[in-house]
Design a protein around this motif. Structure first.
Motif, mmCIF file in Angstrom:
data_model
loop_
_atom_site.group_PDB
_atom_site.id
_atom_site.type_symbol
_atom_site.label_atom_id
_atom_site.label_comp_id
_atom_site.label_asym_id
_atom_site.label_seq_id
_atom_site.Cartn_x
_atom_site.Cartn_y
_atom_site.Cartn_z
ATOM 1 N N PRO A 27 -4.404 -1.703 16.056
ATOM 2 C CA PRO A 27 -4.475 -0.409 16.742
ATOM 3 C C PRO A 27 -3.381 0.509 16.193
ATOM 4 C CG PRO A 27 -4.366 -2.225 18.311
ATOM 5 C CD PRO A 27 -4.093 -2.798 16.969
ATOM 6 N N THR A 28 -3.604 1.812 16.253
ATOM 7 C CA THR A 28 -2.606 2.753 15.755
ATOM 8 C C THR A 28 -1.999 3.542 16.908
ATOM 9 O OG1 THR A 28 -4.274 4.456 15.359
ATOM 10 C CG2 THR A 28 -3.724 2.995 13.507
ATOM 11 N N ILE A 29 -0.746 3.923 16.726
ATOM 12 C CA ILE A 29 -0.020 4.724 17.714
ATOM 13 C C ILE A 29 0.444 5.990 17.008
ATOM 14 C CG2 ILE A 29 2.015 4.851 19.182
ATOM 15 C CD1 ILE A 29 1.849 1.813 19.498
ATOM 16 N N ASP A 30 0.077 7.131 17.565
ATOM 17 C CA ASP A 30 0.525 8.420 17.039
ATOM 18 C C ASP A 30 1.243 9.172 18.146
ATOM 19 O OD1 ASP A 30 -0.612 8.387 14.352
ATOM 20 O OD2 ASP A 30 -2.554 8.461 15.362
ATOM 21 N N VAL A 31 2.348 9.814 17.797
ATOM 22 C CA VAL A 31 3.055 10.660 18.748
ATOM 23 C C VAL A 31 2.378 12.024 18.713
ATOM 24 C CG1 VAL A 31 5.243 11.754 19.323
ATOM 25 C CG2 VAL A 31 5.211 9.397 18.495
ATOM 26 N N GLN A 32 1.801 12.434 19.832
ATOM 27 C CA GLN A 32 1.161 13.742 19.934
ATOM 28 C C GLN A 32 2.197 14.836 20.179
ATOM 29 O OE1 GLN A 32 -2.363 14.096 19.462
ATOM 30 N NE2 GLN A 32 -1.799 12.097 18.663
ATOM 31 N N THR A 33 3.135 14.559 21.087
ATOM 32 C CA THR A 33 4.234 15.495 21.342
ATOM 33 C C THR A 33 5.487 14.697 21.662
ATOM 34 O OG1 THR A 33 3.706 15.673 23.709
ATOM 35 C CG2 THR A 33 2.753 17.339 22.270
ATOM 36 N N VAL A 34 6.619 15.279 21.298
ATOM 37 C CA VAL A 34 7.916 14.710 21.658
ATOM 38 C C VAL A 34 8.814 15.884 22.028
ATOM 39 C CG1 VAL A 34 8.708 14.643 19.251
ATOM 40 C CG2 VAL A 34 9.818 13.208 20.951
ATOM 41 N N ARG A 35 9.515 15.730 23.130
ATOM 42 C CA ARG A 35 10.371 16.824 23.599
ATOM 43 C C ARG A 35 11.635 16.251 24.222
ATOM 44 N NH1 ARG A 35 11.245 21.755 24.249
ATOM 45 N NH2 ARG A 35 11.874 22.746 26.159
ATOM 46 N N ASP A 52 17.180 12.500 27.456
ATOM 47 C CA ASP A 52 15.905 12.276 28.133
ATOM 48 C C ASP A 52 14.795 12.896 27.297
ATOM 49 O OD1 ASP A 52 17.049 10.946 30.287
ATOM 50 O OD2 ASP A 52 17.298 12.783 31.449
ATOM 51 N N LEU A 53 13.781 12.093 27.000
ATOM 52 C CA LEU A 53 12.661 12.523 26.166
ATOM 53 C C LEU A 53 11.355 12.392 26.929
ATOM 54 C CD1 LEU A 53 13.531 10.433 22.970
ATOM 55 C CD2 LEU A 53 14.265 12.742 23.482
ATOM 56 N N LYS A 54 10.426 13.276 26.621
ATOM 57 C CA LYS A 54 9.046 13.156 27.087
ATOM 58 C C LYS A 54 8.192 12.991 25.840
ATOM 59 C CE LYS A 54 8.730 15.528 31.486
ATOM 60 N NZ LYS A 54 8.263 14.366 32.184
ATOM 61 N N LEU A 55 7.423 11.925 25.823
ATOM 62 C CA LEU A 55 6.543 11.668 24.693
ATOM 63 C C LEU A 55 5.111 11.532 25.178
ATOM 64 C CD1 LEU A 55 9.260 9.578 23.970
ATOM 65 C CD2 LEU A 55 8.007 9.805 21.867
ATOM 66 N N ARG A 56 4.188 11.974 24.366
ATOM 67 C CA ARG A 56 2.776 11.706 24.601
ATOM 68 C C ARG A 56 2.288 10.918 23.388
ATOM 69 N NH1 ARG A 56 -2.081 14.798 27.247
ATOM 70 N NH2 ARG A 56 -0.747 14.160 28.943
ATOM 71 N N VAL A 120 18.496 18.359 17.538
ATOM 72 C CA VAL A 120 17.237 18.592 18.252
ATOM 73 C C VAL A 120 17.463 19.611 19.368
ATOM 74 C CG1 VAL A 120 15.452 17.531 19.689
ATOM 75 C CG2 VAL A 120 16.340 16.303 17.698
ATOM 76 N N ALA A 121 18.538 19.438 20.139
ATOM 77 C CA ALA A 121 18.820 20.320 21.273
ATOM 78 C C ALA A 121 19.060 21.758 20.836
ATOM 79 C CB ALA A 121 20.026 19.791 22.056
ATOM 80 N N ARG A 122 19.530 21.943 19.612
ATOM 81 C CA ARG A 122 19.773 23.294 19.078
ATOM 82 C C ARG A 122 18.531 23.900 18.435
ATOM 83 N NH1 ARG A 122 25.465 21.548 16.411
ATOM 84 N NH2 ARG A 122 26.755 21.920 18.255
ATOM 85 N N LYS A 157 10.626 19.549 15.875
ATOM 86 C CA LYS A 157 11.354 20.809 16.069
ATOM 87 C C LYS A 157 10.856 21.391 17.378
ATOM 88 C CE LYS A 157 12.528 25.250 14.305
ATOM 89 N NZ LYS A 157 13.073 25.921 13.198
ATOM 90 N N GLN A 158 11.780 21.788 18.205
ATOM 91 C CA GLN A 158 11.412 22.330 19.508
ATOM 92 C C GLN A 158 12.275 23.539 19.819
ATOM 93 O OE1 GLN A 158 12.477 18.812 21.952
ATOM 94 N NE2 GLN A 158 13.970 20.139 22.963
ATOM 95 N N THR A 159 11.914 24.246 20.865
ATOM 96 C CA THR A 159 12.717 25.358 21.354
ATOM 97 C C THR A 159 14.082 24.817 21.788
ATOM 98 O OG1 THR A 159 10.706 26.397 22.152
ATOM 99 C CG2 THR A 159 12.776 27.229 23.042
ATOM 100 N N PRO A 160 15.160 25.484 21.428
ATOM 101 C CA PRO A 160 16.496 24.990 21.795
ATOM 102 C C PRO A 160 16.651 24.847 23.311
ATOM 103 C CG PRO A 160 16.658 26.842 20.255
ATOM 104 C CD PRO A 160 15.227 26.730 20.659
ATOM 105 N N ILE A 161 17.392 23.797 23.698
ATOM 106 C CA ILE A 161 17.713 23.620 25.111
ATOM 107 C C ILE A 161 19.206 23.826 25.353
ATOM 108 C CG2 ILE A 161 15.766 22.097 25.570
ATOM 109 C CD1 ILE A 161 17.772 19.742 25.640
ATOM 110 N N LEU A 162 19.961 24.025 24.274
ATOM 111 C CA LEU A 162 21.387 24.324 24.370
ATOM 112 C C LEU A 162 21.648 25.705 23.791
ATOM 113 C CD1 LEU A 162 23.111 20.978 23.279
ATOM 114 C CD2 LEU A 162 22.815 21.851 25.591
#
Length: 164
Positions: A27-35, A52-56, A120-122, A157-162
């Motif tokens: 079976p394969t596992i792909d990360v759809q989103t990581v934040r 703290d991370l949220k993954l799908r 990541v936070a930046r 790459k995500q929107t900065p949280i800091l």
């Protein structure tokens, strides 16, 4: 011609004795989103430093039988440096189908890993990789352990949280 026919029959018989192709496919596992949702740094007040991370995750099952995945354990690697380990919940996947699984993961932050999480936070772009193992229970075919290998990888790459 008389010698050719027995040779062809012998070759066909040997091919029939060859092992069948693998019954179960991985079976394969792909990360759809990581934040990254929260980052507390070493030396800060209010408890131990964590990221703290949220993954799908999307798990795809190429097999003709449904499976139950468990014991999904992965090392998170950011820009080539291992920053922590995560365990993911069980996921049930239909035969020849896929299922999404949301996971909330808290990873301890150390002085050695803080720089990676700060990028990541930046809002800076990093590469990530999940290296790990899992157990897949194929019902009547029984459980099978897979790994260790790279479960998923990509660019994060995500929107900065800091603000700094």
């Amino acid at each position: 011609m008389r010698l050719l026919l027995p040779a062809v029959l012998l070759a066909c018989g040997l091919v029939a004795c060859a092992p069948a192709s693998q019954v179960l496919q991985v079976p394969t596992i792909d990360v759809q989103t990581v934040r990254l949702t929260r980052l507390s740094l070493p030396g800060g007040l209010g408890g131990p430093p964590v990221a703290d991370l949220k993954l799908r995750l999307r798990v795809t099952n190429p097999n003709a039988v449904p499976l139950k995945m468990s014991n999904i354990v992965a090392a998170l690697v950011i820009d080539g440096a291992q920053v922590g380990q995560a365990e993911f919940p069980r996921v049930n996947v239909p035969a020849r189908g896929s299922a999404d699984q949301d996971a909330d993961v808290s990873i301890p932050v150390t002085l050695g890993t803080a720089a990676s999480f700060l990028k990541v936070a930046r809002g800076q772009q990093v590469t990530y990789r999940l290296d790990g193992t899992f157990t897949a229970d194929f019902g009547p075919l029984g459980p099978k352990n897979f790994g260790p290998f790279t479960l998923s990888q990509g660019v994060w790459k995500q929107t900065p949280i800091l603000p700094f």
